[in-house]
Motif scaffolding. Sequence first.
Motif, PDB file in Angstrom:
ATOM      1  N   LYS A   1      -9.064  -2.441  22.349  1.00 14.42           N
ATOM      2  CA  LYS A   1      -8.804  -1.421  21.330  1.00 14.42           C
ATOM      3  C   LYS A   1     -10.099  -0.762  20.878  1.00 14.42           C
ATOM      4  O   LYS A   1     -10.124   0.420  20.560  1.00 14.42           O
ATOM      5  CB  LYS A   1      -8.107  -2.057  20.128  1.00 14.42           C
ATOM      6  N   ASP A  55      -2.786   2.773  24.119  1.00 20.00           N
ATOM      7  CA  ASP A  55      -1.941   1.898  23.307  1.00 20.00           C
ATOM      8  C   ASP A  55      -1.693   0.597  24.077  1.00 20.00           C
ATOM      9  O   ASP A  55      -1.064   0.610  25.128  1.00 20.00           O
ATOM     10  CB  ASP A  55      -0.607   2.603  23.016  1.00 20.00           C
ATOM     11  N   TRP A  56      -2.188  -0.531  23.527  1.00 16.43           N
ATOM     12  CA  TRP A  56      -2.113  -1.805  24.264  1.00 16.43           C
ATOM     13  C   TRP A  56      -0.960  -2.676  23.828  1.00 16.43           C
ATOM     14  O   TRP A  56      -0.870  -3.836  24.237  1.00 16.43           O
ATOM     15  CB  TRP A  56      -3.439  -2.570  24.122  1.00 16.43           C
TER      16      TRP A  56
END
Lengths: 106, 223
Positions: free
Chosen positions: B157, B163-164
């Motif tokens: 991040k 977007d993880w």
Amino acid sequence: MLHIYCPHCAEYREEEEFHCAGQAHIARPLDPEACSDEEWGEYLFFRKNPRGLHHELWVHAAGCRKFFNLTRDTQSYEIKEVYMIGEQPSVVAGSVQQTTASGAKS
Amino acid sequence: MSEMNNMTAAESAATKAAVMNQVPGPDVEGQSPLHHADFAGLAKRGMQEGGIHLRELALLGHLTLRCDSSNHEQVACVAAILGVSLPLTPLTSAEKGAYSIRWMSPDEWLILVPGLEAFSIESQFRDAMPGHYSLVNSSGGSTVLMLSGDNAVELLKKSTTVDWHLSEFPVGKVVSTLFAKSTATIRRTGDQCFELVIRRSFADYIWLWIQDASLEYGLVIKA
């Protein structure tokens, strides 16, 4: 930062992954030798700088490295549509006023 | 172009002259771009507990394949050679045994194989692959880092804009993106496990970045 939809990756990504390659839909003269200096100069150097809708060529430089077209409002920075190379835009300068007048989503 | 598309496997096999075995044998020492960091030594001397686990998969065979995903013969040929089909859906990957394929773009895939098998795989492609395609051995151009641990997602991040969350980034998904401003191809191999294919020339920079970014979690090097 713009949040841009890559039609090849089918996903939104941050602007830093992309690079704008300038105005879209510039056709190379089929017979350059037959061009006048003015025609060739127009093709090489002169670009639109509109206040409002602009059709641009973008490349997903850090991602799939493919080019695509994008229609953007240069005043609001709103991205109206993203479409593939070879396709024609559905959102053009005249059409926006018509669709908003009729209440349809542009 | 159209003639090349109609080339038979035998005709395209004639292009084999361009194929060279870059790793003649196991007795020839190869050095990864992170050789100087001495991961083997750090694994013994360094921290044994922490939120970030880092391992290098050094000296793998990296093959960049470009072909036409709508050409069924080519897709079938890849499956026959590698035992695993090309992932045709954007941002997906496929894996079987030691072979793994990453979707890079609509007509490009990155295949990772054990380093000593790269030449044999490449030769099999030259023998069997029909039509117009390109296969380039780019093993020397990049290296692979495996990032895992409880804080692996936090480190990503900090370093990327992707977007993880597992719902957006499931296991097996692969993206080419910017990792700390340098290009990286990142694949999720487990809930907390990621594979980074990074440029050789940026390997030292990314190694320094990961050390700095994982200071607050603790960095454990695995050999």
